[in-house]
Write an enzyme that holds these catalytic residues in place. Sequence first.
Site, PDB file in Angstrom:
ATOM      1  N   ASP A  83      60.594  28.374  49.502  1.00  0.00           N
ATOM      2  CA  ASP A  83      59.932  27.099  49.775  1.00  0.00           C
ATOM      3  C   ASP A  83      60.276  26.632  51.201  1.00  0.00           C
ATOM      4  O   ASP A  83      61.433  26.732  51.630  1.00  0.00           O
ATOM      5  CB  ASP A  83      60.470  26.089  48.748  1.00  0.00           C
ATOM      6  CG  ASP A  83      59.633  24.836  48.629  1.00  0.00           C
ATOM      7  OD1 ASP A  83      58.450  24.866  49.004  1.00  0.00           O
ATOM      8  OD2 ASP A  83      60.178  23.820  48.123  1.00  0.00           O
ATOM      9  N   HIS A 180      58.498  13.965  49.765  1.00  0.00           N
ATOM     10  CA  HIS A 180      59.679  14.561  49.131  1.00  0.00           C
ATOM     11  C   HIS A 180      60.670  13.460  48.763  1.00  0.00           C
ATOM     12  O   HIS A 180      60.754  12.450  49.459  1.00  0.00           O
ATOM     13  CB  HIS A 180      60.363  15.536  50.080  1.00  0.00           C
ATOM     14  CG  HIS A 180      59.581  16.791  50.336  1.00  0.00           C
ATOM     15  ND1 HIS A 180      59.284  17.242  51.594  1.00  0.00           N
ATOM     16  CD2 HIS A 180      59.036  17.692  49.478  1.00  0.00           C
ATOM     17  CE1 HIS A 180      58.604  18.374  51.503  1.00  0.00           C
ATOM     18  NE2 HIS A 180      58.427  18.666  50.234  1.00  0.00           N
ATOM     19  N   GLY A 181      61.422  13.672  47.709  1.00  0.00           N
ATOM     20  CA  GLY A 181      62.420  12.683  47.285  1.00  0.00           C
ATOM     21  C   GLY A 181      61.767  11.610  46.418  1.00  0.00           C
ATOM     22  O   GLY A 181      60.591  11.727  46.049  1.00  0.00           O
ATOM     23  N   HIS A 208      52.855  18.882  47.253  1.00  0.00           N
ATOM     24  CA  HIS A 208      54.304  18.764  47.365  1.00  0.00           C
ATOM     25  C   HIS A 208      54.728  17.346  46.985  1.00  0.00           C
ATOM     26  O   HIS A 208      53.915  16.439  46.961  1.00  0.00           O
ATOM     27  CB  HIS A 208      54.746  19.060  48.804  1.00  0.00           C
ATOM     28  CG  HIS A 208      54.789  20.524  49.117  1.00  0.00           C
ATOM     29  ND1 HIS A 208      55.935  21.186  49.461  1.00  0.00           N
ATOM     30  CD2 HIS A 208      53.814  21.461  49.097  1.00  0.00           C
ATOM     31  CE1 HIS A 208      55.670  22.467  49.660  1.00  0.00           C
ATOM     32  NE2 HIS A 208      54.383  22.663  49.453  1.00  0.00           N
ATOM     33  N   GLY A 209      56.027  17.205  46.700  1.00  0.00           N
ATOM     34  CA  GLY A 209      56.549  15.861  46.420  1.00  0.00           C
ATOM     35  C   GLY A 209      56.168  15.354  45.044  1.00  0.00           C
ATOM     36  O   GLY A 209      55.875  14.172  44.868  1.00  0.00           O
TER      37      GLY A 209
HETATM   38  P1  13P Z   1      60.086  16.514  45.182  1.00  0.00           P
HETATM   39  O1  13P Z   1      61.501  16.845  45.476  1.00  0.00           O
HETATM   40  O2  13P Z   1      59.680  15.198  45.724  1.00  0.00           O
HETATM   41  O3  13P Z   1      59.749  16.675  43.743  1.00  0.00           O
HETATM   42  O4  13P Z   1      59.219  17.582  45.981  1.00  0.00           O
HETATM   43  C1  13P Z   1      59.476  18.946  45.825  1.00  0.00           C
HETATM   44  C2  13P Z   1      58.707  19.753  46.780  1.00  0.00           C
HETATM   45  O5  13P Z   1      57.651  19.381  47.232  1.00  0.00           O
HETATM   46  C3  13P Z   1      59.274  21.054  47.153  1.00  0.00           C
HETATM   47  O6  13P Z   1      58.598  21.656  48.182  1.00  0.00           O
END
Ligand code: 13P
Length: 284
Positions: A83, A180-181, A208-209
């Site tokens: 990733d 993310h997060g 993502h995210g």
């Molecule tokens: P989250 O940590 O927000 O769930 O996102 C994960 C991600 O997009 C990994 O590439």
Amino acid sequence: MAGKRTIIDWFKEADQGGYAVPAFNYSDIWDMLAIVDAAVEMRSPVMLACNPLVAKAIGVEVCGGLGKTVMEQYDHPIYHHLDHSPTPELCYGAIRHGYPSVMIDASKYELSENIRITGEVVQVAHAMGVAVEAEIGRIQGKGIEGDFEGGDFLVQVDEAVKLVEQTKVDSLAVGIGTAHGFYKGKPEINFERLSEVNEAVDIPLVLHGGTGIPKEDIQKAISRGINKVNVGTIVHVTYMQNLRKSLDGAGEAPYTLDVVKPVREQIKQVVKGWIEVCMSAGKA
Ligand code: 13P
């Protein structure tokens, strides 16, 4: 047998079937196996996503060996994936060590540089039968998987078209307002832009995210062209919070396997919930 169909085959299947292949970030063997437990139990295809911090801390050789063994041992569609690699070199290390899928994230560069770097990785990866994900626009937020807080995150349709045409990349992560997060407020996803990109390019799109996005929004995104959903933070946090609880109750001489057993179960439950959200249960 797992591995007979490529991850790209699964994305096509997901596109036709109206679901997404979930990708969960692991940190070590215990959450990796919890993800596998959930996918096998729910009969869902799954990606085991290894972020660069994990790849570097454990070693891409060890992660690769582990991923390869897990993919071979289970008669199930499990795909190990690198990733957000910031460099082609890390992708090449992963390819050498058996990852069937890598992401090169050159989204912080201007388009021509993103195209150059992504194209270089695609050439090497495709020669080895490995699938490549790229990113265009930016994923926002501060998280283990990335860090970008600017307002200039939205994918431009013409840029996405150029990147896909010129690199022949297999799947594309798009900046549409996800982060993310944990989200500070309600996630504001630009569904119109997602549909426009989906109309303009012919490859699977990646969200993502995932952590913190409501189920309805994830499923709306899937209906507009998302074929892979990434979930990381909630896996890491479930792991650590439950580890603390488990350790608290473990007495003076805790043994690793006793402590980890209930934690693995908790992670599995969270992953099962996300498989439901992605509508991928029963598809494997
Ligand atoms: P989250 O940590 O927000 O769930 O996102 C994960 C991600 O997009 C990994 O590439």
